[in-house]
Design an enzyme around this catalytic site. Structure first.
Site, short mmCIF file in Angstrom:
data_model
loop_
_atom_site.label_atom_id
_atom_site.label_comp_id
_atom_site.label_asym_id
_atom_site.label_seq_id
_atom_site.Cartn_x
_atom_site.Cartn_y
_atom_site.Cartn_z
N SER A 92 21.44 16.86 28.89
CA SER A 92 21.41 17.00 30.35
C SER A 92 20.25 16.37 31.12
O SER A 92 20.39 16.10 32.31
CB SER A 92 21.49 18.48 30.72
OG SER A 92 20.48 19.18 30.07
N PRO A 94 17.69 13.77 32.84
CA PRO A 94 16.88 14.52 33.81
C PRO A 94 17.67 15.46 34.73
O PRO A 94 17.08 16.07 35.61
CB PRO A 94 16.23 13.40 34.62
CG PRO A 94 17.20 12.27 34.57
CD PRO A 94 17.83 12.34 33.22
N ASN A 96 20.58 14.91 36.75
CA ASN A 96 21.32 14.51 37.96
C ASN A 96 22.76 15.00 37.93
O ASN A 96 23.29 15.46 38.94
CB ASN A 96 21.31 12.98 38.09
CG ASN A 96 19.92 12.46 38.37
OD1 ASN A 96 19.20 13.04 39.17
ND2 ASN A 96 19.53 11.40 37.69
N GLU A 115 19.25 20.29 26.34
CA GLU A 115 18.45 19.06 26.24
C GLU A 115 17.53 19.17 25.04
O GLU A 115 16.80 20.15 24.89
CB GLU A 115 17.65 18.84 27.54
CG GLU A 115 16.60 17.74 27.48
CD GLU A 115 17.14 16.36 27.07
OE1 GLU A 115 18.19 15.94 27.60
OE2 GLU A 115 16.52 15.71 26.20
N ASP A 187 27.03 13.25 28.18
CA ASP A 187 26.45 11.98 28.64
C ASP A 187 25.29 11.68 27.68
O ASP A 187 24.13 11.83 28.03
CB ASP A 187 25.95 12.20 30.08
CG ASP A 187 25.41 10.94 30.72
OD1 ASP A 187 25.94 9.85 30.44
OD2 ASP A 187 24.45 11.05 31.52
N CYS A 261 26.04 4.75 30.03
CA CYS A 261 25.71 3.64 30.92
C CYS A 261 25.50 2.40 30.03
O CYS A 261 24.52 1.69 30.14
CB CYS A 261 24.51 3.95 31.80
SG CYS A 261 23.05 4.48 30.93
N1 SAM Z 1 23.11 13.40 32.00
C1 SAM Z 1 21.74 13.03 32.34
C2 SAM Z 1 21.65 12.78 33.83
O1 SAM Z 1 22.65 12.32 34.42
O2 SAM Z 1 20.62 13.04 34.43
C3 SAM Z 1 21.28 11.85 31.53
C4 SAM Z 1 21.38 12.12 30.04
S1 SAM Z 1 20.61 10.87 29.04
C5 SAM Z 1 21.81 9.62 29.07
C6 SAM Z 1 20.82 11.56 27.46
C7 SAM Z 1 19.94 12.77 27.17
O3 SAM Z 1 20.40 13.38 25.96
C8 SAM Z 1 18.48 12.45 26.92
O4 SAM Z 1 17.68 13.21 27.79
C9 SAM Z 1 18.24 12.85 25.47
O5 SAM Z 1 16.94 13.37 25.24
C10 SAM Z 1 19.29 13.92 25.28
N2 SAM Z 1 19.72 14.16 23.88
C11 SAM Z 1 19.77 13.26 22.86
N3 SAM Z 1 20.23 13.83 21.74
C12 SAM Z 1 20.49 15.13 22.06
C13 SAM Z 1 20.99 16.25 21.32
N4 SAM Z 1 21.31 16.14 20.04
N5 SAM Z 1 21.12 17.44 21.95
C14 SAM Z 1 20.80 17.56 23.27
N6 SAM Z 1 20.31 16.54 24.01
C15 SAM Z 1 20.17 15.34 23.42
#
Ligand code: SAM
Length: 335
Positions: A92, A94, A96, A115, A187, A261
């Site tokens: 989740s 940052p 948004n 997260e 995401d 993305c």
């Molecule tokens: N959905 C967010 C937004 O729109 O603000 C952006 C998410 S970003 C693409 C992906 C996020 O997933 C990162 O913050 C990363 O640290 C987290 N992440 C990666 N592996 C994860 C896991 N196994 N469990 C939970 N979060 C994870």
């Protein structure tokens, strides 16, 4: 117009945070300074002329509007969780999309925002605080508001968002805490190849630190530094597939949105195709988010026309969205 910045090639999008202000009021306020149109697809999204710099605008500073691109804003809108639902935002920070979900739920229901990265949890908490969605209150409170005919907008800060600093893959779908989750937004970390780093700062308010990807890890960061390295893409895709399979296994889930993305087929169509047999065995089918949108998935398997893509050049950012809907539940509800 005032406050122009250097990038004059693409429109500026702002998403109205309807937890704090309604769309019409935000339009009126922004029109004092800018030419503003409503987006034709996402109801709470506004389009401003290219080059408008809103980073220091009071509505951005106080969380009434978020600087969020069109494709990014389409993700929660595609999931469209209903008020009162329990929803899981699997990756989740940052945040948004987490707070966009909260706006869709109109102050009723519960969001679990998971997260993995501890540092990024701080960013997530800051976004939630800024959005005005926080706190923990029982469902009957909102029924009480309805009964008293009180506008939820005044109480929107009461949306219940639980922040969970942990690994989504380790959440047990059978745990009673998740047995009623009806929608999942997934995401996950991706290559970020559809959103060049120099664009990222346009998506973030100036008072939050810009997250610049770290080359040293694969799944625990938002975007991996090398956006094309095949080995890295393979690792990311393996994580994305595992996360999507995990999302599919939650017993009460009716809708799952998967988004990246990234422009790479490996992280997009291939991931969806690889989980399709499992998804079908659980009763899911691919639905068509924003059917009026012309750019669909690459034609690499039957059904890819349901997928949604935005183009890194023509739409100014490359996003991918897949929406799974549980067929048996559609039938059960008589839709
Ligand atoms: N959905 C967010 C937004 O729109 O603000 C952006 C998410 S970003 C693409 C992906 C996020 O997933 C990162 O913050 C990363 O640290 C987290 N992440 C990666 N592996 C994860 C896991 N196994 N469990 C939970 N979060 C994870």
């Amino acid at each position: 117009f005032t406050n122009f910045d250097a990038d004059v090639s693409k429109p500026r999008y702002v998403r109205v945070n309807t937890l704090k202000v309604d769309v019409e009021s935000a339009v009126l306020e922004l029109r004092k300074q800018f030419m503003v149109q409503k987006d034709d697809m996402v109801p709470d999204l506004l389009v401003l002329p290219p080059g408008c710099d809103l980073h220091d605008h009071p509505l951005v500073k106080n969380g009434s509007v978020f600087l969020q691109g069109k494709a990014s804003s389409m993700v929660a809108a595609a999931l469209a969780p209903e008020p009162g639902w329990k929803v899981l935002d699997a990756c989740s920070a940052p945040g948004n999309k987490t707070v966009h979900l909260a706006a869709f739920m109109k102050g009723k229901g519960k969001i679990i925002a998971c997260e993995l990265n501890k540092e990024r949890v701080k960013r997530l908490e800051e976004t939630i605080r800024l959005s005005g969605a926080a706190s923990i209150l029982p469902f009957f409170f909102f029924d009480l508001l309805d009964a008293m005919k009180l506008n939820y907008l005044h109480f929107a800060w009461l949306v219940d968002i639980e922040v969970l600093n942990g690994d989504f893959l380790k959440l047990d779908p059978k745990d009673p805490a998740y047995s009623e989750v009806r929608a999942i937004l997934l995401d996950p970390s991706c290559s970020g190849s559809g959103t060049a780093a120099d664009r990222l700062d346009h998506l973030l308010p100036s008072h939050t630190a810009v997250f610049l990807p770290d080359a040293s890890s694969s799944a625990d960061h938002c975007h991996a530094a090398d956006m094309t390295d095949p080995e890295r893409l393979k690792k990311l895709a393996a994580f994305q597939k595992k996360a999507l399979e995990h999302a599919l296994s939650f017993p009460a889930v009716e809708r799952i949105v998967y988004s990246t993305c990234s422009i790479h087929q490996t992280e997009n169509e291939d991931v969806v195709q690889s989980v399709l047999p499992l998804a079908i065995s659980y009763g899911f089918q691919l639905a068509t988010p924003f059917p009026q949108w012309h750019r669909r998935g690459l034609p690499v398997f039957e059904g890819s026309e349901h997928l949604l893509r935005t183009d890194v050049v023509e739409d100014k950012e490359g996003f991918f969205i897949a929406l799974f809907v549980r067929k048996t539940m559609i039938l059960a509800k008589g839709n």
